[in-house]
Motif scaffolding. Sequence first.
Motif, PDB file in Angstrom:
ATOM      1  N   VAL A 115       0.836  -1.203   0.000  1.00 14.79           N
ATOM      2  CA  VAL A 115       0.000   0.000   0.000  1.00 14.79           C
ATOM      3  C   VAL A 115       0.870   1.252   0.000  1.00 14.79           C
ATOM      4  O   VAL A 115       0.626   2.215  -0.739  1.00 14.79           O
ATOM      5  N   SER A 116       1.927   1.247   0.818  1.00 10.02           N
ATOM      6  CA  SER A 116       2.821   2.391   0.904  1.00 10.02           C
ATOM      7  C   SER A 116       3.487   2.678  -0.435  1.00 10.02           C
ATOM      8  O   SER A 116       3.593   3.832  -0.867  1.00 10.02           O
ATOM      9  N   LYS A 128       1.043   4.113  -2.946  1.00 11.41           N
ATOM     10  CA  LYS A 128       0.710   5.506  -2.638  1.00 11.41           C
ATOM     11  C   LYS A 128       1.778   6.475  -3.133  1.00 11.41           C
ATOM     12  O   LYS A 128       1.466   7.585  -3.568  1.00 11.41           O
ATOM     13  N   LEU A 160      -7.178   0.413  -6.650  1.00 13.07           N
ATOM     14  CA  LEU A 160      -6.736   1.652  -6.011  1.00 13.07           C
ATOM     15  C   LEU A 160      -7.892   2.344  -5.302  1.00 13.07           C
ATOM     16  O   LEU A 160      -7.723   2.902  -4.207  1.00 13.07           O
ATOM     17  N   ASP A 199      -8.362   3.372  -1.334  1.00 14.54           N
ATOM     18  CA  ASP A 199      -8.466   4.821  -1.118  1.00 14.54           C
ATOM     19  C   ASP A 199      -7.206   5.541  -1.601  1.00 14.54           C
ATOM     20  O   ASP A 199      -6.692   6.444  -0.943  1.00 14.54           O
ATOM     21  N   ILE A 200      -6.728   5.115  -2.779  1.00 13.76           N
ATOM     22  CA  ILE A 200      -5.569   5.749  -3.415  1.00 13.76           C
ATOM     23  C   ILE A 200      -6.035   6.403  -4.710  1.00 13.76           C
ATOM     24  O   ILE A 200      -6.685   5.759  -5.537  1.00 13.76           O
ATOM     25  N   SER A 201      -5.714   7.655  -4.883  1.00 13.92           N
ATOM     26  CA  SER A 201      -6.180   8.373  -6.067  1.00 13.92           C
ATOM     27  C   SER A 201      -5.048   9.199  -6.673  1.00 13.92           C
ATOM     28  O   SER A 201      -3.964   9.333  -6.096  1.00 13.92           O
ATOM     29  N   LYS A 234      -3.301   8.697  -9.471  1.00 13.62           N
ATOM     30  CA  LYS A 234      -2.176   7.970 -10.054  1.00 13.62           C
ATOM     31  C   LYS A 234      -2.297   7.888 -11.583  1.00 13.62           C
ATOM     32  O   LYS A 234      -3.400   7.809 -12.125  1.00 13.62           O
TER      33      LYS A 234
END
Length: 281
Positions: free
Chosen positions: A28-29, A32, A49, A53-55, A57
């Motif tokens: 996850v890190s 991100k 993603l 909750d990763i945006s 990209k």
Amino acid sequence: MSKTPLNSALWVVATPLGNLGDISSRAVSVLKKAEVILAEDTRRAGRLLQGLDISGKRLLSLHEHNEDQRISQVVKNVDQGMDCCLISDAGTPLMADPGYRLVRAFRKKGLPVIPVPGPCAPVTALMASGIAPYPFSFLGFVPRKKGELEALFTRWKDVPTTLVFFERKNRVSSCLEVACRVLGPREFCLARELTKKFEEFIFGVLGSTEVSSQDLLGEITIVLGPPDREPSRTDPARVLELIREYRDRGHRPRKLVGLVQAGTSGWTSKEIYDLVVRGDN
């Protein structure tokens, strides 16, 4: 080419097979912090993603038809200080997915490639199959055509290893039929929907257990057990019968021994030759 900045690399990141809880905090890190994420299916990557909750990209497709063209672009990105991530649609990249040529190009150029291990369908299937886990050989997706599939299994017929491979659900039955014809009555395990809600393991023996492709859903990982390490020894009466048969056909002792040994198991050429000589006396 300028020196690649520290901490800039191609990260090869394993993602969940189905259960989002299997992703590591390290994965996850890395996702991100990455500026570019490469995936075979960018839509599936986008959903992953979103679930994490990763945006924000940049997603780039990388598949078998464009991998060679992507290499120079990704090399340039990393050389300019960007972190790039290679992910699979599910599980560990390069395991029957594209990416090998990209990683190899990076290694040849001396650029950093950092693996972030995690879920892997072949290993996950082995963990729960109860079939000897090592040595094992991973064959990826097996050929669709029966002739090519038969040739593949023939190459592995006498290798003492567990075989693990992927197959489409509608071809599982025909695949197992070919496997039985070439490999004999080995144990098998069909692992489907790994780590998902309807995860299932189906066990049997090739030639003895029927599997209907209509009853299968999802993605299938197949595990075939290794051949018997100690093949059964052909009955002596059968060996003598073959000796008489080939002698009646006029074969000389050396040729006769080879023919008999090819048609039996558990007998050395010397043992067969002794029986041939004994019969001549």
